[in-house]
Design a protein around this motif. Structure first.
Motif, PDB file in Angstrom:
ATOM      1  N   PRO A   1       0.794  -1.239   0.000  1.00  0.00           N
ATOM      2  CA  PRO A   1       0.000   0.000   0.000  1.00  0.00           C
ATOM      3  C   PRO A   1       0.815   1.272   0.000  1.00  0.00           C
ATOM      4  N   SER A   2       2.073   1.234   0.417  1.00  0.00           N
ATOM      5  CA  SER A   2       2.893   2.447   0.419  1.00  0.00           C
ATOM      6  C   SER A   2       3.945   2.430  -0.683  1.00  0.00           C
ATOM      7  N   SER A   3       3.773   1.565  -1.669  1.00  0.00           N
ATOM      8  CA  SER A   3       4.730   1.473  -2.768  1.00  0.00           C
ATOM      9  C   SER A   3       4.464   2.570  -3.789  1.00  0.00           C
ATOM     10  N   GLN A   4       5.197   2.514  -4.889  1.00  0.00           N
ATOM     11  CA  GLN A   4       5.019   3.489  -5.964  1.00  0.00           C
ATOM     12  C   GLN A   4       3.811   3.177  -6.843  1.00  0.00           C
ATOM     13  N   ALA A   5       3.191   2.013  -6.657  1.00  0.00           N
ATOM     14  CA  ALA A   5       2.057   1.629  -7.494  1.00  0.00           C
ATOM     15  C   ALA A   5       1.064   0.805  -6.678  1.00  0.00           C
ATOM     16  N   PRO A   6       0.467   1.387  -5.631  1.00  0.00           N
ATOM     17  CA  PRO A   6      -0.441   0.603  -4.783  1.00  0.00           C
ATOM     18  C   PRO A   6      -1.738   0.259  -5.499  1.00  0.00           C
ATOM     19  N   ARG A   7      -2.235  -0.948  -5.252  1.00  0.00           N
ATOM     20  CA  ARG A   7      -3.560  -1.331  -5.726  1.00  0.00           C
ATOM     21  C   ARG A   7      -4.622  -0.523  -4.980  1.00  0.00           C
ATOM     22  N   VAL A   8      -5.757  -0.391  -5.604  1.00  0.00           N
ATOM     23  CA  VAL A   8      -6.829   0.388  -4.995  1.00  0.00           C
ATOM     24  C   VAL A   8      -7.386  -0.292  -3.751  1.00  0.00           C
ATOM     25  N   ASP A   9      -7.206  -1.615  -3.614  1.00  0.00           N
ATOM     26  CA  ASP A   9      -7.819  -2.354  -2.508  1.00  0.00           C
ATOM     27  C   ASP A   9      -6.799  -2.803  -1.460  1.00  0.00           C
ATOM     28  N   GLU A  10      -5.602  -2.216  -1.431  1.00  0.00           N
ATOM     29  CA  GLU A  10      -4.583  -2.697  -0.502  1.00  0.00           C
ATOM     30  C   GLU A  10      -4.650  -2.054   0.876  1.00  0.00           C
ATOM     31  N   ALA A  11      -5.148  -0.825   0.975  1.00  0.00           N
ATOM     32  CA  ALA A  11      -5.059  -0.139   2.262  1.00  0.00           C
ATOM     33  C   ALA A  11      -6.409   0.381   2.741  1.00  0.00           C
ATOM     34  N   ARG A  12      -7.170   0.957   1.849  1.00  0.00           N
ATOM     35  CA  ARG A  12      -8.443   1.552   2.252  1.00  0.00           C
ATOM     36  C   ARG A  12      -9.555   0.534   2.036  1.00  0.00           C
ATOM     37  N   HIS A  13     -10.088   0.010   3.118  1.00  0.00           N
ATOM     38  CA  HIS A  13     -11.013  -1.113   3.007  1.00  0.00           C
ATOM     39  C   HIS A  13     -12.361  -0.707   2.424  1.00  0.00           C
ATOM     40  N   GLU A  14     -12.688   0.583   2.500  1.00  0.00           N
ATOM     41  CA  GLU A  14     -13.955   1.028   1.931  1.00  0.00           C
ATOM     42  C   GLU A  14     -13.827   1.356   0.442  1.00  0.00           C
ATOM     43  N   ALA A  15     -12.583   1.300  -0.089  1.00  0.00           N
ATOM     44  CA  ALA A  15     -12.340   1.787  -1.442  1.00  0.00           C
ATOM     45  C   ALA A  15     -13.096   0.976  -2.489  1.00  0.00           C
ATOM     46  N   LEU A  16     -13.187  -0.356  -2.319  1.00  0.00           N
ATOM     47  CA  LEU A  16     -13.863  -1.161  -3.328  1.00  0.00           C
ATOM     48  C   LEU A  16     -15.345  -0.816  -3.411  1.00  0.00           C
ATOM     49  N   TYR A  17     -15.964  -0.615  -2.273  1.00  0.00           N
ATOM     50  CA  TYR A  17     -17.383  -0.243  -2.263  1.00  0.00           C
ATOM     51  C   TYR A  17     -17.584   1.073  -3.022  1.00  0.00           C
TER      52      TYR A  17
ATOM     53  N   ASN B   1      -2.148  11.044  -3.140  1.00  0.00           N
ATOM     54  CA  ASN B   1      -1.313  11.382  -4.288  1.00  0.00           C
ATOM     55  C   ASN B   1      -1.819  10.631  -5.509  1.00  0.00           C
ATOM     56  N   THR B   2      -2.375  11.362  -6.475  1.00  0.00           N
ATOM     57  CA  THR B   2      -2.942  10.712  -7.662  1.00  0.00           C
ATOM     58  C   THR B   2      -1.869  10.169  -8.592  1.00  0.00           C
ATOM     59  N   HIS B   3      -0.654  10.688  -8.475  1.00  0.00           N
ATOM     60  CA  HIS B   3       0.402  10.194  -9.365  1.00  0.00           C
ATOM     61  C   HIS B   3       0.897   8.824  -8.941  1.00  0.00           C
ATOM     62  N   ARG B   4       0.739   8.497  -7.657  1.00  0.00           N
ATOM     63  CA  ARG B   4       1.230   7.216  -7.170  1.00  0.00           C
ATOM     64  C   ARG B   4       0.062   6.254  -7.004  1.00  0.00           C
ATOM     65  N   ALA B   5      -0.493   5.868  -8.117  1.00  0.00           N
ATOM     66  CA  ALA B   5      -1.544   4.858  -8.150  1.00  0.00           C
ATOM     67  C   ALA B   5      -1.159   3.822  -9.192  1.00  0.00           C
ATOM     68  N   GLU B   6      -1.641   2.618  -9.000  1.00  0.00           N
ATOM     69  CA  GLU B   6      -1.306   1.545  -9.950  1.00  0.00           C
ATOM     70  C   GLU B   6      -1.732   1.924 -11.361  1.00  0.00           C
ATOM     71  N   VAL B   7      -2.954   2.411 -11.507  1.00  0.00           N
ATOM     72  CA  VAL B   7      -3.432   2.945 -12.772  1.00  0.00           C
ATOM     73  C   VAL B   7      -3.627   4.440 -12.540  1.00  0.00           C
ATOM     74  N   CYS B   8      -2.750   5.237 -13.127  1.00  0.00           N
ATOM     75  CA  CYS B   8      -2.662   6.665 -12.819  1.00  0.00           C
ATOM     76  C   CYS B   8      -3.351   7.479 -13.911  1.00  0.00           C
ATOM     77  N   ILE B   9      -4.281   8.358 -13.497  1.00  0.00           N
ATOM     78  CA  ILE B   9      -5.032   9.170 -14.461  1.00  0.00           C
ATOM     79  C   ILE B   9      -4.790  10.656 -14.245  1.00  0.00           C
ATOM     80  N   ASP B  10      -3.672  11.035 -13.596  1.00  0.00           N
ATOM     81  CA  ASP B  10      -3.494  12.447 -13.278  1.00  0.00           C
ATOM     82  C   ASP B  10      -3.195  13.307 -14.502  1.00  0.00           C
ATOM     83  N   LYS B  11      -2.926  12.662 -15.678  1.00  0.00           N
ATOM     84  CA  LYS B  11      -2.743  13.431 -16.909  1.00  0.00           C
ATOM     85  C   LYS B  11      -3.794  13.057 -17.956  1.00  0.00           C
ATOM     86  N   LEU B  12      -4.932  12.580 -17.485  1.00  0.00           N
ATOM     87  CA  LEU B  12      -6.008  12.215 -18.410  1.00  0.00           C
ATOM     88  C   LEU B  12      -6.860  13.429 -18.738  1.00  0.00           C
ATOM     89  N   PHE B  13      -7.544  13.970 -17.745  1.00  0.00           N
ATOM     90  CA  PHE B  13      -8.309  15.200 -17.953  1.00  0.00           C
ATOM     91  C   PHE B  13      -8.463  15.899 -16.610  1.00  0.00           C
TER      92      PHE B  13
END
Length: 780
Positions: A450-466, A501-513
């Motif tokens: 969860p604290s890596s450079q590419a954390p999964r969305v479901d690794e740390a925040r348990h409510e995130a999947l919902y 930090n939106t840049h440090r996500a497994e699938v990063c969309i900080d330069k999408l729109f």
């Protein structure tokens, strides 16, 4: 070539088959009008000294800039012989005294030249330049732009500032004394005094455009005057162009100030003229000028600082004038300052420093064939100048160069991005990645979680999947219209790390729109769980995997509930046996979609990410011991030398013991006197992980727990010990010099020994949270 080198090398026949599939995927992408582009960020270290501070921890070092300049020149010859080399300023990170450098290459997408004469870009060994050379060049540039030479103004360092700083030096040492070299302030004083405080530091040419649009227009200048009677630079060690005392110029009302704006990347643009030149047919206005070009002799070279400009047409006009002026005066130079404004008519490649590496941000490829040429070319040119994409730990573990070889997808024009035209494409990808942890961990580096450079969305925040399911349900179907901002608003706050930090996500969309500026609206999606591979062919296999998934989901969108993996992410999916089985199911899905991937193409990745320590046979079963993954915990804030850091606890490690022919009614394998929870994997093999403390660190979790090495592995057959092995880390301070040496050192860590004459330990019920892992830190 050694056996281990063979394991990381994709054969020519496999490479040919992979390329054939790449062309098939490309044909599908073209038929479906996906209009996909692909970029990446390979990283390299010096092959002859990979463990020096600048190639292990530090972002800046004594040789990095030279390597970067040499590499950029080779890449210019390969990709853009008429491109522009820009030796500019990069990012400024907290705690670093100065911004990092960034060396970039720019060229026109239409193939027409930007900068014709490479000899005019100064090499490291260029002839020494002085202030008179700087004067001659700036005057020649002014003549090319048809602006008055009287507007050129000499710039000086502030003697009061540097003399005060000199007075603060220890009374028994002089400026330049070697004993002051480690102090950044004292070193800067020595450099300033060595240059001379009464000499001209730079020449400044105030410069602006008569018009702000793309239409041809004159350049204009202005005579700047200052209260001190001279242009005195703001003290510092940045280029003169970054230290202009603009606040000392005459006060302007807001309505009078020549503001600049950044054009939206999605704005339609006309074709560029062949070689735009400054217009000279109309007199310039008297509008105020607040930007400037500077020329200075620094470090023995001439540096031209480019002013900020709104439009690419303006930048190209100024470049034409500078190259013509440099050609007439026979003076080589380096360009710094502001790079060309972002523009889809321009292609970009950059070489920048990052902690422990130099990173190459490659230009976007519009086809599979071009992507392969870029990937192979960058690896080849890096290797040719003494850079490598691999290094080794002292215990023989093969390591990536660090940083990341993140893979970026988009389109030639931001508004054409497939992720904006079809938001359901990103929805399919997010669902599929969440369903398959191997896509998160199989290609990632040593540091996951969860604290890596590419954390999964479901690794740390348990409510995130919902919350993510709620957001995904609101993404329009393929045949429904969707505004380009929608996908960012739905997913921005979910695709982020624990700190937001939106840049440090497994699938990063900080330069999408992004809503926060034009540079965040480039239509790009970055896949960050891909670290640097040691071979170009391994890297290309990763790229093809993602291209095939995009082609498949464009044709057949995916909509399914998300999976609650819970602690399985830190248990089963830390083990190579289960990751490989999950990854094979991904390849099977792609095979069903019409893309015949061969898992042998990814065997080099398996050997690289999960190296084998050894294999042995006992009691009709065959055992393999491999490196497994371990998510490291981030520790509390640590205060050191006036700064704050968040270290990780890297004292933990994990290995996997896997077996063919393992019979739970007959066999048992123990580690340090405790039974391993051997679990049946989808492959039909049994496997278990051993989590242990490998070393004791100054800061870490559980300081009273001592390291568990050496590990004693014992195989029991029907209650009798039949084989025993010890596993211990290599006690070496030097790193292996080659793959073969690393392989020998790694395999030497698993050694056979006499089977003990002792009964097997009792088989304990598996842990409720981590049923596939034996954690030696626990006593239960």
């Amino acid at each position: 070539m050694s056996a281990n080198e063979d394991a990381l090398h994709l054969s020519d026949s496999a490479w040919a088959a992979l390329n054939a599939l790449g062309e098939q995927v490309d044909a599908d992408l073209a038929a479906q009008k996906v209009r996909l582009t692909m970029g990446g960020e390979p990283t390299f270290v010096a092959a002859d000294d990979p463990h020096a501070p600048e190639w292990s921890l530090a972002a800046i070092g004594p040789t990095k800039a030279t390597y970067a300049d040499t590499l950029l020149r080779r890449l210019r010859e390969r990709f853009a012989p008429d491109g522009l080399m820009h030796h500019g300023k990069g990012k400024h990170y907290p705690g670093e005294a100065l911004p990092r450098w960034a060396y970039s290459l720019f060229w026109r997408a239409d193939g027409k030249p930007i900068w014709r004469d490479a000899a005019r870009i100064a090499h490291a060994d260029a002839p020494e330049a002085n202030a008179e050379d700087a004067r001659s060049l700036v005057e020649a540039i002014a003549a090319q732009l048809d602006v008055p030479k009287a507007c050129i103004i000499a710039a000086y360092e502030d003697p009061d500032h540097w003399l005060r700083r000199q007075a603060e030096l220890p009374i028994n040492l002089k400026p330049g004394d070697p004993r002051l070299a480690g102090n950044a302030l004292h070193a800067s004083v020595a450099r300033a005094l060595a240059k001379g405080l009464q000499r001209v530091a730079a020449f400044v040419l105030p410069l602006g455009r008569e018009r702000d649009d793309a239409a041809p227009s004159r350049w204009r200048s202005q005579e700047w005057r200052f209260r001190r009677g001279a242009l005195v630079l703001i003290p510092g060690e940045m280029p003169a162009g970054d230290r202009l005392p603009l606040a000392s110029l005459p006060w302007l009302h807001f309505d009078e100030f020549p503001l600049q704006s950044t054009p939206d990347p999605s704005e339609e643009r006309d074709a560029l003229p062949d070689r735009p030149r400054a217009a000279k047919d109309k007199p310039a206005s008297t509008k105020p000028v607040r930007t400037a070009l500077t020329v200075e002799a620094r470090e023995g070279k001439l540096w031209v600082f480019m002013p900020p400009l709104e439009r690419l047409e303006h930048y190209l006009e100024l470049l034409t004038a500078i190259e013509d002026a440099a050609g007439a005066s026979k003076l080589p130079l380096r360009l710094e300052g502001y790079p060309p404004p972002a523009d889809p008519r321009l292609r970009t490649l950059s070489v920048t420093p990052d902690p422990g590496v130099i990173e190459v941000n490659v230009h976007a490829a519009t086809s599979w064939r071009e992507g392969v040429a870029i990937t192979v070319g960058v690896y080849e040119d890096a290797r040719a100048i003494g850079l490598t994409a691999e290094k080794f730990h002292t215990d023989g573990r093969h390591a990536s160069t660090g940083g990341g070889n993140h893979i970026v997808f988009g389109a030639a024009h931001p508004s054409d991005s497939p992720f904006l035209r079809r938001p359901d494409l990103l929805k399919s990808i997010l669902i599929y990645f969440q369903h398959h942890p191997s896509l998160s961990y199989f290609f990632s580096g040593q540091y996951v979680g969860p604290s890596s450079q590419a954390p999964r969305v479901d690794e740390a925040r348990h409510e995130a999947l919902y919350e993510l399911e709620l957001a995904l349900a609101r993404i329009p179907a393929p045949d429904e219209e969707a505004p380009p901002w929608l996908i960012d608003r739905l997913l921005r706050n979910l695709l982020a790390d624990m700190a937001g930090n939106t840049h440090r996500a497994e699938v990063c969309i900080d330069k999408l729109f992004s809503p926060y500026g034009a540079m965040g609206r480039l239509g790009l999606v970055e896949f960050r769980a891909f670290e640097m591979a040691p071979e170009a062919r391994m890297c290309a296999a990763e790229q093809l995997l993602l291209r095939a998934l995009i082609a498949w989901f464009w044709r057949a969108p995916l909509d399914a509930p998300l999976i609650r993996w819970g602690t399985a992410l830190a248990d089963q999916f830390m083990l190579p046996e289960f990751l490989w089985a999950d990854f094979q199911s991904v390849l099977a899905d792609l095979h069903g979609a019409g893309y015949a991937f061969d898992d042998a193409w990814f065997a080099p990745q398996r050997a690289f990410r999960f190296p084998e320590f050894g294999a042995f046979e006992a009691a009709d079963a065959a055992f393999t011991v491999r490196q497994a993954l371990e998510p490291w915990h981030v520790l509390a804030e640590h205060y050191d030398d006036g700064g704050v850091s968040r270290p990780v606890d890297s004292s933990l490690s994990r290995i996997e013991v896997a077996a063919n022919g393992f019979d739970p009614t007959r066999h048992l394998i123990a580690c340090n006197g405790r039974a391993l929870p051997m679990t049946l994997a989808p492959s039909g093999r049994h496997a278990a992980g051993v989590r242990f403390k490998a070393r004791k660190l100054e800061r870490g979790l559980h300081p009273t727990i001592e390291p568990h090495l050496p590990l004693a592995l014992t195989v029991f057959d029907r209650g009798k010990a039949v084989a025993s092995f010890s596993f211990d880390a290599a006690k070496r301070s030097d790193a292996p010099a080659s793959r073969a040496a690393a392989d020998r050192r790694r395999r030497a860590q698993l050694k056979p020994g006499p089977a003990p004459n002792s009964p097997p330990p009792p088989q304990q019920p598996p842990s409720a949270e981590f049923p596939t892992t034996l954690d030696l830190r626990r006593n239960d």
